[in-house]
Design a protein around this motif. Sequence first.
Motif, short mmCIF file in Angstrom:
data_model
loop_
_atom_site.label_atom_id
_atom_site.label_comp_id
_atom_site.label_asym_id
_atom_site.label_seq_id
_atom_site.Cartn_x
_atom_site.Cartn_y
_atom_site.Cartn_z
N CYS A 1 0.84 -1.19 0.00
CA CYS A 1 0.00 0.00 0.00
C CYS A 1 0.88 1.25 0.00
O CYS A 1 1.87 1.31 0.72
N LEU B 1 -3.03 -6.72 9.94
CA LEU B 1 -2.36 -5.95 8.89
C LEU B 1 -0.92 -6.43 8.71
O LEU B 1 -0.25 -6.78 9.67
N ASP C 1 -7.79 4.18 4.77
CA ASP C 1 -8.50 2.92 4.54
C ASP C 1 -8.06 1.84 5.51
O ASP C 1 -8.87 1.13 6.09
N HIS C 2 -6.73 1.73 5.64
CA HIS C 2 -6.24 0.67 6.51
C HIS C 2 -6.52 0.98 7.98
O HIS C 2 -6.74 0.08 8.78
N TYR C 3 -6.51 2.23 8.33
CA TYR C 3 -6.82 2.59 9.70
C TYR C 3 -8.27 2.22 10.03
O TYR C 3 -8.58 1.67 11.07
N ARG C 4 -9.13 2.50 9.08
CA ARG C 4 -10.54 2.16 9.27
C ARG C 4 -10.72 0.67 9.38
O ARG C 4 -11.45 0.15 10.23
N GLU C 5 -10.06 -0.03 8.50
CA GLU C 5 -10.12 -1.49 8.48
C GLU C 5 -9.59 -2.03 9.82
O GLU C 5 -10.20 -2.91 10.43
N TRP C 6 -8.48 -1.50 10.24
CA TRP C 6 -7.86 -1.96 11.48
C TRP C 6 -8.78 -1.72 12.67
O TRP C 6 -8.94 -2.57 13.54
N ARG D 1 -11.95 -1.49 12.67
CA ARG D 1 -13.10 -2.38 12.60
C ARG D 1 -12.72 -3.78 13.11
O ARG D 1 -13.43 -4.40 13.88
N VAL D 2 -11.59 -4.27 12.67
CA VAL D 2 -11.15 -5.61 13.05
C VAL D 2 -10.86 -5.69 14.54
O VAL D 2 -11.30 -6.61 15.22
#
Length: 71
Positions: free
Chosen positions: A19, A37, A51-56, A58-59
């Motif tokens: 990324c 991640l 995006d990855h922060y949001r994904e992280w 959420r997980v």
Amino acid sequence: MAERKSPVRNTEKCSVVGCSNPVERSVAREAAEEGGLDIDEGCKRAHLCKDHYREWKRVTKKEREIGSLGH
Ligand SMILES: [Zn+2]
């Protein structure tokens, strides 16, 4: 919500392998890896794009909920 200031410079890239989005937030590397991640080797802190922060988030939130349910 509290996204007025970014703790890292925008010139940096996301630490997730593959990324290259601009960094939005930085979190502890271990925390990021716990969230599934794939952080680039050599990074002490994980600099995450939006995006990855949001994904992280959420997980990790999900895992916490599951974990509290009788792990
Ligand atoms: Zn990213």
